[in-house]
Write a protein that holds these residues in place. Structure first.
Motif, PDB file in Angstrom:
ATOM      1  N   ARG A   1       0.875  -1.182   0.000  1.00 47.56           N
ATOM      2  CA  ARG A   1       0.000   0.000   0.000  1.00 47.56           C
ATOM      3  C   ARG A   1       0.909   1.228   0.000  1.00 47.56           C
ATOM      4  O   ARG A   1       0.945   2.009   0.952  1.00 47.56           O
ATOM      5  N   PRO A   2       1.708   1.432  -1.057  1.00 42.27           N
ATOM      6  CA  PRO A   2       2.782   2.431  -1.052  1.00 42.27           C
ATOM      7  C   PRO A   2       2.334   3.857  -0.766  1.00 42.27           C
ATOM      8  O   PRO A   2       3.056   4.614  -0.123  1.00 42.27           O
ATOM      9  N   VAL A   3       1.135   4.228  -1.211  1.00 39.35           N
ATOM     10  CA  VAL A   3       0.654   5.592  -0.952  1.00 39.35           C
ATOM     11  C   VAL A   3       0.452   5.802   0.544  1.00 39.35           C
ATOM     12  O   VAL A   3       0.920   6.791   1.129  1.00 39.35           O
ATOM     13  N   ASN A   4      -0.229   4.846   1.192  1.00 42.17           N
ATOM     14  CA  ASN A   4      -0.453   4.948   2.634  1.00 42.17           C
ATOM     15  C   ASN A   4       0.867   4.934   3.395  1.00 42.17           C
ATOM     16  O   ASN A   4       1.059   5.689   4.358  1.00 42.17           O
ATOM     17  N   ALA A   5       1.787   4.066   2.981  1.00 44.02           N
ATOM     18  CA  ALA A   5       3.079   3.960   3.667  1.00 44.02           C
ATOM     19  C   ALA A   5       3.878   5.249   3.505  1.00 44.02           C
ATOM     20  O   ALA A   5       4.546   5.703   4.448  1.00 44.02           O
ATOM     21  N   LEU A   6       3.820   5.852   2.313  1.00 45.11           N
ATOM     22  CA  LEU A   6       4.556   7.090   2.079  1.00 45.11           C
ATOM     23  C   LEU A   6       3.963   8.245   2.873  1.00 45.11           C
ATOM     24  O   LEU A   6       4.696   9.052   3.456  1.00 45.11           O
ATOM     25  N   VAL A   7       2.637   8.323   2.918  1.00 42.88           N
ATOM     26  CA  VAL A   7       1.986   9.371   3.716  1.00 42.88           C
ATOM     27  C   VAL A   7       2.370   9.225   5.186  1.00 42.88           C
ATOM     28  O   VAL A   7       2.653  10.218   5.870  1.00 42.88           O
ATOM     29  N   ALA A   8       2.405   7.994   5.666  1.00 47.00           N
ATOM     30  CA  ALA A   8       2.814   7.754   7.053  1.00 47.00           C
ATOM     31  C   ALA A   8       4.258   8.197   7.263  1.00 47.00           C
ATOM     32  O   ALA A   8       4.601   8.804   8.290  1.00 47.00           O
ATOM     33  N   GLY A   9       5.110   7.903   6.297  1.00 45.48           N
ATOM     34  CA  GLY A   9       6.509   8.296   6.408  1.00 45.48           C
ATOM     35  C   GLY A   9       6.692   9.801   6.443  1.00 45.48           C
ATOM     36  O   GLY A   9       7.484  10.329   7.240  1.00 45.48           O
ATOM     37  N   ILE A  10       5.941  10.510   5.609  1.00 41.27           N
ATOM     38  CA  ILE A  10       6.033  11.970   5.593  1.00 41.27           C
ATOM     39  C   ILE A  10       5.445  12.562   6.869  1.00 41.27           C
ATOM     40  O   ILE A  10       5.951  13.543   7.411  1.00 41.27           O
ATOM     41  N   ALA A  11       4.372  11.940   7.371  1.00 42.57           N
ATOM     42  CA  ALA A  11       3.714  12.446   8.574  1.00 42.57           C
ATOM     43  C   ALA A  11       4.655  12.460   9.773  1.00 42.57           C
ATOM     44  O   ALA A  11       4.503  13.288  10.682  1.00 42.57           O
ATOM     45  N   VAL A  12       5.634  11.567   9.796  1.00 43.17           N
ATOM     46  CA  VAL A  12       6.544  11.523  10.937  1.00 43.17           C
ATOM     47  C   VAL A  12       7.340  12.821  11.046  1.00 43.17           C
ATOM     48  O   VAL A  12       7.721  13.240  12.141  1.00 43.17           O
ATOM     49  N   LEU A  13       7.563  13.497   9.919  1.00 41.82           N
ATOM     50  CA  LEU A  13       8.284  14.765   9.948  1.00 41.82           C
ATOM     51  C   LEU A  13       7.468  15.845  10.649  1.00 41.82           C
ATOM     52  O   LEU A  13       8.031  16.777  11.230  1.00 41.82           O
ATOM     53  N   LEU A  14       6.137  15.722  10.602  1.00 41.42           N
ATOM     54  CA  LEU A  14       5.289  16.658  11.331  1.00 41.42           C
ATOM     55  C   LEU A  14       5.555  16.546  12.828  1.00 41.42           C
ATOM     56  O   LEU A  14       5.627  17.552  13.541  1.00 41.42           O
ATOM     57  N   GLY A  15       5.718  15.327  13.293  1.00 41.91           N
ATOM     58  CA  GLY A  15       6.042  15.121  14.701  1.00 41.91           C
ATOM     59  C   GLY A  15       7.367  15.755  15.079  1.00 41.91           C
ATOM     60  O   GLY A  15       7.515  16.326  16.164  1.00 41.91           O
ATOM     61  N   VAL A  16       8.334  15.680  14.178  1.00 41.84           N
ATOM     62  CA  VAL A  16       9.643  16.302  14.416  1.00 41.84           C
ATOM     63  C   VAL A  16       9.494  17.816  14.525  1.00 41.84           C
ATOM     64  O   VAL A  16      10.054  18.450  15.434  1.00 41.84           O
ATOM     65  N   LEU A  17       8.729  18.409  13.613  1.00 41.85           N
ATOM     66  CA  LEU A  17       8.562  19.861  13.601  1.00 41.85           C
ATOM     67  C   LEU A  17       7.802  20.354  14.823  1.00 41.85           C
ATOM     68  O   LEU A  17       8.139  21.388  15.412  1.00 41.85           O
ATOM     69  N   VAL A  18       6.762  19.645  15.227  1.00 45.07           N
ATOM     70  CA  VAL A  18       5.993  20.027  16.408  1.00 45.07           C
ATOM     71  C   VAL A  18       6.867  19.987  17.660  1.00 45.07           C
ATOM     72  O   VAL A  18       6.729  20.812  18.561  1.00 45.07           O
ATOM     73  N   ALA A  19       7.793  19.045  17.680  1.00 48.24           N
ATOM     74  CA  ALA A  19       8.703  18.923  18.824  1.00 48.24           C
ATOM     75  C   ALA A  19       9.794  19.985  18.814  1.00 48.24           C
ATOM     76  O   ALA A  19      10.623  20.037  19.734  1.00 48.24           O
TER      77      ALA A  19
END
Length: 280
Positions: free
Chosen positions: A11-29
């Motif tokens: 499910r590459p689209v879902n996996a890629l979105v999840a991967g990009i979303a982790v950067l949001l966590g980095v920025l919020v921190a």
């Protein structure tokens, strides 16, 4: 066997979105996106993809009824191939996380175990499986925050909640769609226990809770512009669960398109959060 099948099972689209979303966590921190942190993207992509593959491995009999076009039932990926593929992806994802922070390594190990446990056992436990899947989705932000230590984890808790609630709602609605195949495969889901109507209403309450949380001043960039943008995504989420609110059968839930609309609303909300994290 085909390369396309092995790509599809991720499910590459879902996996890629999840991967990009982790950067949001980095920025919020309050962290900076450095080349090392892109290892987190790779880690999340691989672990998410591995979870999808192992889920298809255990669901192959159910999918033969509900989704015969998926890689294993269609013959594009062998049963053994799916097992080996998922194991390699899990190990590679955990190894990438270990290079970033011990907390990231710990979360990667925990989430990998939960993904296997969910596919093998917890999916058949009413609501427990839904909660695990939703935690895994929300933990993407915790994973990003963990790169900054304990403080980063705490700052990302509200975002994890905003994801957890609508994800749980969507999982319940998906179970309501798939009652026939799940029953044939021996699974026991919440809609089988409470009925489709009650399950759809539980999903609506959870989605409404997510909308409320998204509007509260729990994010650093809270303000009128943020509220206006997130409200648009919230309307899609509310419309999705409202579409299935009166459904009493699996066919009704499928025809309502609620799960697809809810997914669209969740992705839109994620886009808003990512936008504000970047400009904030």
């Amino acid at each position: 066997m085909s390369i396309r099948g092995y790509l599809q099972i991720l499910r590459p689209v879902n996996a890629l979105v999840a991967g990009i979303a982790v950067l949001l966590g980095v920025l919020v921190a309050g962290g900076e996106v450095t080349p090392v942190l892109f290892l987190l993207v790779v880690a999340v992509f691989c672990i998410t993809g591995a979870g999808n593959a192992v889920n298809d491995y255990y669901d192959r009999e159910i999918d033969a009824i509900n989704r015969p076009d998926r890689p294993i039932p269609s013959g594009a990926v062998s049963i053994r191939g799916a097992a080996v593929y998922s194991a390699v992806l899990f190990l590679f994802g955990i190894a990438c996380a270990a290079f970033v922070h011990p907390f990231c390594f710990g979360i990667a190990c925990l989430n990998s175990l939960l993904l296997v446990a969910y596919a093998a056992r917890l999916k058949g436990v009413p609501l427990a499986g839904n909660i695990v899947v939703s935690y895994l989705a929300g933990s993407i932000f915790l994973f990003g925050g963990a790169a900054a230590g304990t403080d980063g984890l705490l700052l990302n808790l509200p975002l994890a909640g905003i994801v957890f609630l609508p994800m749980t709602a969507r999982e319940i609605l998906k179970d309501a769609e798939d009652i026939e195949g799940d029953r044939e495969g021996g699974a026991r889901t919440l809609p089988m226990v409470t009925g489709v109507l009650t399950s759809c209403r539980i999903a609506a309450v959870l989605a409404a809770g997510a909308v409320l949380l998204s509007l509260l001043p729990v994010v650093p960039w809270w303000g009128w512009w943020y509220l206006g943008m997130i409200a648009l995504a919230d309307l899609v989420i509310l419309y999705a669960v409202a579409s299935a609110f009166r459904c009493t059968t699996s066919a009704c839930v499928r025809e309502s398109g609620a799960t697809s609309m809810l997914k669209t609303g969740m992705f839109a909300a994620l886009g808003v959060l990512l936008f504000w994290a970047l400009i904030g």
